[in-house]
Design an enzyme around this catalytic site. Sequence first.
Site, PDB file in Angstrom:
ATOM      1  N   SER A   1       0.834  -1.214   0.000  1.00 21.57           N
ATOM      2  CA  SER A   1       0.000   0.000   0.000  1.00 21.57           C
ATOM      3  C   SER A   1       0.867   1.262   0.000  1.00 21.57           C
ATOM      4  O   SER A   1       2.020   1.240   0.428  1.00 21.57           O
ATOM      5  CB  SER A   1      -0.896   0.016   1.235  1.00 21.57           C
TER       6      SER A   1
HETATM    7  N1  SAH Z   1      -0.540  -5.030   4.176  1.00 22.73           N
HETATM    8  C1  SAH Z   1       0.050  -5.296   2.878  1.00 22.73           C
HETATM    9  C2  SAH Z   1      -0.880  -4.872   1.774  1.00 22.73           C
HETATM   10  C3  SAH Z   1      -0.910  -5.886   0.708  1.00 22.73           C
HETATM   11  S1  SAH Z   1      -2.215  -5.725  -0.462  1.00 22.73           S
HETATM   12  C4  SAH Z   1       1.426  -4.652   2.757  1.00 22.73           C
HETATM   13  O1  SAH Z   1       1.780  -3.837   3.613  1.00 22.73           O
HETATM   14  O2  SAH Z   1       2.176  -5.016   1.853  1.00 22.73           O
HETATM   15  C5  SAH Z   1      -3.487  -6.744   0.240  1.00 22.73           C
HETATM   16  C6  SAH Z   1      -3.152  -8.176   0.531  1.00 22.73           C
HETATM   17  O3  SAH Z   1      -4.351  -8.831   0.917  1.00 22.73           O
HETATM   18  C7  SAH Z   1      -2.593  -8.963  -0.652  1.00 22.73           C
HETATM   19  O4  SAH Z   1      -1.369  -9.533  -0.281  1.00 22.73           O
HETATM   20  C8  SAH Z   1      -3.649 -10.036  -0.909  1.00 22.73           C
HETATM   21  O5  SAH Z   1      -3.121 -11.266  -1.365  1.00 22.73           O
HETATM   22  C9  SAH Z   1      -4.286 -10.169   0.452  1.00 22.73           C
HETATM   23  N2  SAH Z   1      -5.642 -10.744   0.429  1.00 22.73           N
HETATM   24  C10 SAH Z   1      -6.613 -10.586  -0.506  1.00 22.73           C
HETATM   25  N3  SAH Z   1      -7.719 -11.273  -0.166  1.00 22.73           N
HETATM   26  C11 SAH Z   1      -7.435 -11.905   1.013  1.00 22.73           C
HETATM   27  C12 SAH Z   1      -8.179 -12.781   1.868  1.00 22.73           C
HETATM   28  N4  SAH Z   1      -9.427 -13.156   1.597  1.00 22.73           N
HETATM   29  N5  SAH Z   1      -7.568 -13.226   2.997  1.00 22.73           N
HETATM   30  C13 SAH Z   1      -6.295 -12.865   3.309  1.00 22.73           C
HETATM   31  N6  SAH Z   1      -5.544 -12.049   2.535  1.00 22.73           N
HETATM   32  C14 SAH Z   1      -6.103 -11.567   1.394  1.00 22.73           C
END
Ligand code: SAH
Length: 213
Positions: A64
């Site tokens: 993000s």
């Molecule tokens: N907090 C992360 C943001 C990553 S983007 C960072 O700092 O890098 C959001 C993340 O949510 C992705 O890695 C994606 O694979 C995950 N995601 C999407 N749907 C999900 C679900 N149902 N359960 C767990 N993770 C999920």
Amino acid sequence: MEDTLKHQGLRNKLVAKLKQRGIQDNEVLAAIQQVPRHLFLDSSFEKHAYDDRAFPIGAEQTISHPFTVAFQTESLQVKSGDKVLEIGTGSGYQTAILTTLGAEVYTIERQLELFKKAKLFLPKINCFPKVQKFGDGYIGLPVFAPFDKILVTAGAPFIPKPLLSQLKIGGILVIPVGEKTQKMNIITRKSQREFEKRILGEFKFVPLLEDKN
Ligand code: SAH
């Protein structure tokens, strides 16, 4: 794996920008000043690691924007010792911000590749979440519930009920809700049955995906 004075200088600038954009919580700003974001990215993005930008982290996911991380973390009002559930470990950057604030972090990721990568990487920068789970965030983590705070870092089409029920009374859930763009929902559990909702700002997240099965 180096964190140099130059990187620290770039982080100072980033923190100044985040302040300008309205982030006020000094502990959140200090955590951003401390966590070496460039180490969470592919080395080809290193130069731009402290721009307020999102970057690809593999498996079609992104880390993000720093402003989004700061905004969500500030909204969560993390106190040292808080039990925090994070949905969407991704690169682990947000996880590291939470552990830096002294939270006991439980984090879930549904992409195996990202789960494994974060599991190997986080200890290398002295970040130790309490639990790192490969699984589906829609169901939360009932065995470890209730939580003081729950943070969803992907765009949810609706608010999953299990997350509301896994929140302590007085606890806060921060979740971006919407399809193409999302409104940040900040939900406080007032009692067993009552929840208070505030909506603050519009964002663009990768989607919170339903289970592959
Ligand atoms: N907090 C992360 C943001 C990553 S983007 C960072 O700092 O890098 C959001 C993340 O949510 C992705 O890695 C994606 O694979 C995950 N995601 C999407 N749907 C999900 C679900 N149902 N359960 C767990 N993770 C999920």
